[in-house]
Design an enzyme around this catalytic site. Structure first.
Site, PDB file in Angstrom:
ATOM      1  CB  SER A  54      66.557  48.127  54.751  1.00  0.00           C
ATOM      2  OG  SER A  54      67.497  47.775  53.583  1.00  0.00           O
ATOM      3  CG  HIS A  55      71.078  46.453  56.069  1.00  0.00           C
ATOM      4  ND1 HIS A  55      70.065  46.498  54.964  1.00  0.00           N
ATOM      5  CD2 HIS A  55      71.058  45.301  56.441  1.00  0.00           C
ATOM      6  CE1 HIS A  55      70.450  45.870  54.522  1.00  0.00           C
ATOM      7  NE2 HIS A  55      70.820  44.732  55.339  1.00  0.00           N
ATOM      8  CD  GLU A 195      64.524  47.824  50.624  1.00  0.00           C
ATOM      9  OE1 GLU A 195      63.923  48.662  50.608  1.00  0.00           O
ATOM     10  OE2 GLU A 195      66.320  48.643  51.237  1.00  0.00           O
TER      11      GLU A 195
END
Length: 344
Positions: A54-55, A195
């Site tokens: 997610s990053h 997410e």
């Protein structure tokens, strides 16, 4: 086996050098200044190596959107000042956070090592990275450290039905042996907004209890959740922690709350404007002659956690992923195609 390690027909394996080069070159092509592009590329590569998808490369889409929309200052360099010997401030000048963090954290470490405790406030930044990576250098230097920042205004307070808070993550780190400190980083919402975005992209439902729709009713549909509100984890407890982050990463340091940041947004897919607060403490300040014994006691506590069947320390999965990533990482082919399309 972790499914992120197994080859899949819809994934492409890239080396970490490839990930870094792709991120840097994509940002440079969008017009971002070289120092910022390099710092963000390092941040994205760390997240991708730790399988924090997610990053990782997924964040490039939002970074580029914010560069192209004109929201972010492309060239402005962060300015570090000292309000006191132990209170540091960085004016990020409406740039992305990674370069401001790289500029300031070494000074935070020095101040904490010199005086026993120090705080760092980063102002006017667009934060889009993982907090564990922000504090890891301080923890690796032997400090206990905390970090807080507001996030996109998409979380309803416990019992509420409309967004008021950000995802408002909290990170903490404790120094450990052999370069493997104890670190955790989690949103005070039931899940990070990233997410939820990944679930939407994958066409997967959300777990129960993550979100509500615009009508306030519970939902497992990611698109409905993004139009409505995420929920705090743990009901009133997570809500109180989220409000704490709003206060200490907003009014305490003189920056905006999530609600105020939302009013400044231009609708692109990038990060909101906000502030970030670091606190670092040197355990040696409480008596250097007993430091070794105290650190050993902490290690014993960690060992006792791991000795219980089914229990693990928050950092362990990340370190295992990091070791696997030496042989490369798997990136969804669809995401890779989107990133390559940014450069056309």
């Amino acid at each position: 086996m972790n499914d992120s390690t197994a080859p899949r027909p819809d994934s492409v394996r890239l080396s970490l050098d490839d990930v870094h080069a792709l991120a840097r070159d994509t940002l440079l092509a969008a017009g971002l200044g070289a120092p910022h592009a390099a710092a963000i590329a390092r941040s994205i590569t760390r997240a991708q190596a730790d399988e924090c998808h997610s990053h990782g490369l997924y964040r490039l889409l939002g970074y580029v959107d914010s560069v192209r929309s004109g929201k972010v200052e492309r060239q402005a360099l962060p300015v570090l000042t000292r309000a006191t010997p132990v209170v540091l401030r960085v004016d990020a000048r409406r740039g992305f956070a990674p370069l401001a963090i790289e500029t300031a954290v070494p000074a935070l470490i020095e101040a904490a090592k010199t005086y026993g405790i120090a705080a760092l406030a980063i102002h006017e930044c667009y934060h889009f990275s993982a907090l564990w990576a922000d504090i890891e250098p301080a923890v690796e230097a032997g400090l206990a450290a905390w970090c807080f920042t507001v996030g996109q205004c998409c979380v309803a307070p416990s019992g509420g039905s409309a967004p008021l808070f950000g995802t408002n993550p909290i990170a903490f780190g404790w120094p450990g042996p052999a370069g493997r400190p104890f670190l955790f980083d989690f949103a005070t919402s039931a899940a990070a907004r990233g997410e939820v975005e990944l679930k939407r992209r994958a066409g997967e439902p959300l777990p129960e209890g993550w979100a509500i729709g615009p009508d306030g009713a519970p939902t497992t549909d990611p698109a409905t959740a993004l139009a409505g509100a995420l929920l705090p984890f743990g009901g009133h407890k997570g809500s109180a922690l989220s409000l704490m982050v709003e206060l200490i990463a907003g009014p305490l340091i003189g920056d905006v709350t999530s609600r105020q940041a939302r009013a400044l947004e231009n609708g692109d897919a990038g990060p909101p404007l906000g502030g970030e607060l670091f606190i670092a403490i040197d355990p040696a300040a409480f008596g250097g002659e007993t430091l070794g014994r105290r650190l050993a006691e902490a290690e014993e506590l960690f060992a006792q956690v791991k000795a219980q069947p089914g229990a693990r320390l928050p950092s362990e999965r990340r370190y295992a992923a990091r070791a696997r990533s030496a042989d490369g990482v798997l990136v969804p082919a669809g995401l890779l195609a989107e990133i390559h399309a940014l450069n056309r």
